[in-house]
Design a protein around this motif. Sequence first.
Motif, PDB file in Angstrom:
ATOM      1  N   ARG A  85     -49.898  17.116 -18.417  1.00 30.91           N
ATOM      2  CA  ARG A  85     -49.878  18.115 -16.940  1.00 30.91           C
ATOM      3  C   ARG A  85     -51.378  18.222 -16.543  1.00 30.91           C
ATOM      4  O   ARG A  85     -51.863  18.166 -15.550  1.00 30.91           O
ATOM      5  N   TRP A  86     -52.203  18.565 -17.677  1.00 32.11           N
ATOM      6  CA  TRP A  86     -53.574  18.625 -17.592  1.00 32.11           C
ATOM      7  C   TRP A  86     -54.202  17.512 -16.870  1.00 32.11           C
ATOM      8  O   TRP A  86     -55.074  17.674 -15.990  1.00 32.11           O
ATOM      9  N   MET A  87     -53.965  16.241 -17.415  1.00 34.28           N
ATOM     10  CA  MET A  87     -54.420  15.168 -16.903  1.00 34.28           C
ATOM     11  C   MET A  87     -54.096  14.777 -15.490  1.00 34.28           C
ATOM     12  O   MET A  87     -54.806  14.474 -14.625  1.00 34.28           O
ATOM     13  N   ALA A  88     -52.883  15.222 -15.073  1.00 40.12           N
ATOM     14  CA  ALA A  88     -52.291  15.016 -13.720  1.00 40.12           C
ATOM     15  C   ALA A  88     -53.167  15.918 -12.917  1.00 40.12           C
ATOM     16  O   ALA A  88     -53.501  15.348 -11.558  1.00 40.12           O
ATOM     17  N   ARG A  89     -53.485  17.214 -13.281  1.00 41.63           N
ATOM     18  CA  ARG A  89     -54.342  18.052 -12.253  1.00 41.63           C
ATOM     19  C   ARG A  89     -55.701  17.389 -12.201  1.00 41.63           C
ATOM     20  O   ARG A  89     -56.191  17.416 -11.015  1.00 41.63           O
ATOM     21  N   ALA A  90     -56.271  16.690 -13.197  1.00 42.20           N
ATOM     22  CA  ALA A  90     -57.624  16.208 -13.137  1.00 42.20           C
ATOM     23  C   ALA A  90     -57.656  15.050 -12.217  1.00 42.20           C
ATOM     24  O   ALA A  90     -58.679  14.635 -11.629  1.00 42.20           O
ATOM     25  N   ALA A  91     -56.649  14.212 -12.357  1.00 40.08           N
ATOM     26  CA  ALA A  91     -56.483  13.021 -11.497  1.00 40.08           C
ATOM     27  C   ALA A  91     -55.831  13.255 -10.173  1.00 40.08           C
ATOM     28  O   ALA A  91     -55.649  12.239  -9.411  1.00 40.08           O
ATOM     29  N   ALA A  92     -55.368  14.459  -9.805  1.00 44.75           N
ATOM     30  CA  ALA A  92     -54.956  14.474  -8.368  1.00 44.75           C
ATOM     31  C   ALA A  92     -55.608  14.057  -7.428  1.00 44.75           C
ATOM     32  O   ALA A  92     -54.948  13.398  -6.418  1.00 44.75           O
ATOM     33  N   ASP A  93     -56.890  14.210  -7.322  1.00 41.83           N
ATOM     34  CA  ASP A  93     -57.409  13.602  -6.274  1.00 41.83           C
ATOM     35  C   ASP A  93     -57.645  12.088  -6.149  1.00 41.83           C
ATOM     36  O   ASP A  93     -58.144  11.649  -5.121  1.00 41.83           O
ATOM     37  N   LEU A  94     -57.324  11.346  -7.304  1.00 43.47           N
ATOM     38  CA  LEU A  94     -57.345   9.852  -7.269  1.00 43.47           C
ATOM     39  C   LEU A  94     -55.933   9.271  -6.729  1.00 43.47           C
ATOM     40  O   LEU A  94     -55.900   8.149  -6.406  1.00 43.47           O
ATOM     41  N   ALA A  95     -55.038   9.995  -6.848  1.00 40.00           N
ATOM     42  CA  ALA A  95     -53.754   9.493  -6.610  1.00 40.00           C
ATOM     43  C   ALA A  95     -53.633   9.185  -5.215  1.00 40.00           C
ATOM     44  O   ALA A  95     -54.064   9.832  -4.342  1.00 40.00           O
TER      45      ALA A  95
END
Length: 236
Positions: A103-113
């Motif tokens: 979940r932490w990683m998803a938040r960090a990568a949200a702008d890349l999705a």
Amino acid sequence: MQSVLRAIYPPVCMGCGEMTEADHGLCGACWRDTPFLGGALCDLCARPLPGETEPGLRCDSCLVAPPPWRAGRAVLRYRDGGRRLALALKHGDRTDLARPLGRWMARAAADLARPGMLLVPVPLHRGRLWQRRYNQSALLAARIARELRLDHCPDALWRRRATDSLSGDAEARRATLDGAIVPHPRRGTRLAGREVLIADDVLTSGATLAACATAARAAGAKEICVIALARAAPDA
């Protein structure tokens, strides 16, 4: 029922096991000891940089030799509590950590999705997978894909040759990995024409992620980004 379960299984810190107020959290002491990345970071490799944060920053290494991906993100510095969490997932059979860490990683990568993006993990050689029983990067990737609602293919990439633990400088690491990671003979076709997000637990020199990105590009991937749980660097 929920209150009964809470009484039997109270929430505990995922770092030390002390009781906490919420599930999948850290107690105050572990939170203070876990170095989250913030401030100025390299947009390609997430290396901490001096000065003020701004879009598109690049470290000296990435300016001289850009990695084969468009952007990279990470959540933690690979030290203290960040290192302990990464190692607990990787070697400590703490597969339960994949959910909150993912979940932490998803938040960090949200702008890349991006819509239609394919999420793939760094592959583990079958011999090491047999010993460990799970691929920590695949567990993290599955959670990230769920959080960001991305397509997920856990075996799009294949580690066809076992490699020793990576050591030495970046050039030595790249030489060790040369030809070791390739598109899967069948599932690798899913990479063609897709934007791809590659997930790993720890980013050190970037050699492993570079080998994965090169393999994905060989399979026809259109654009590649990377996300790691922890960033290991001399100044991190």
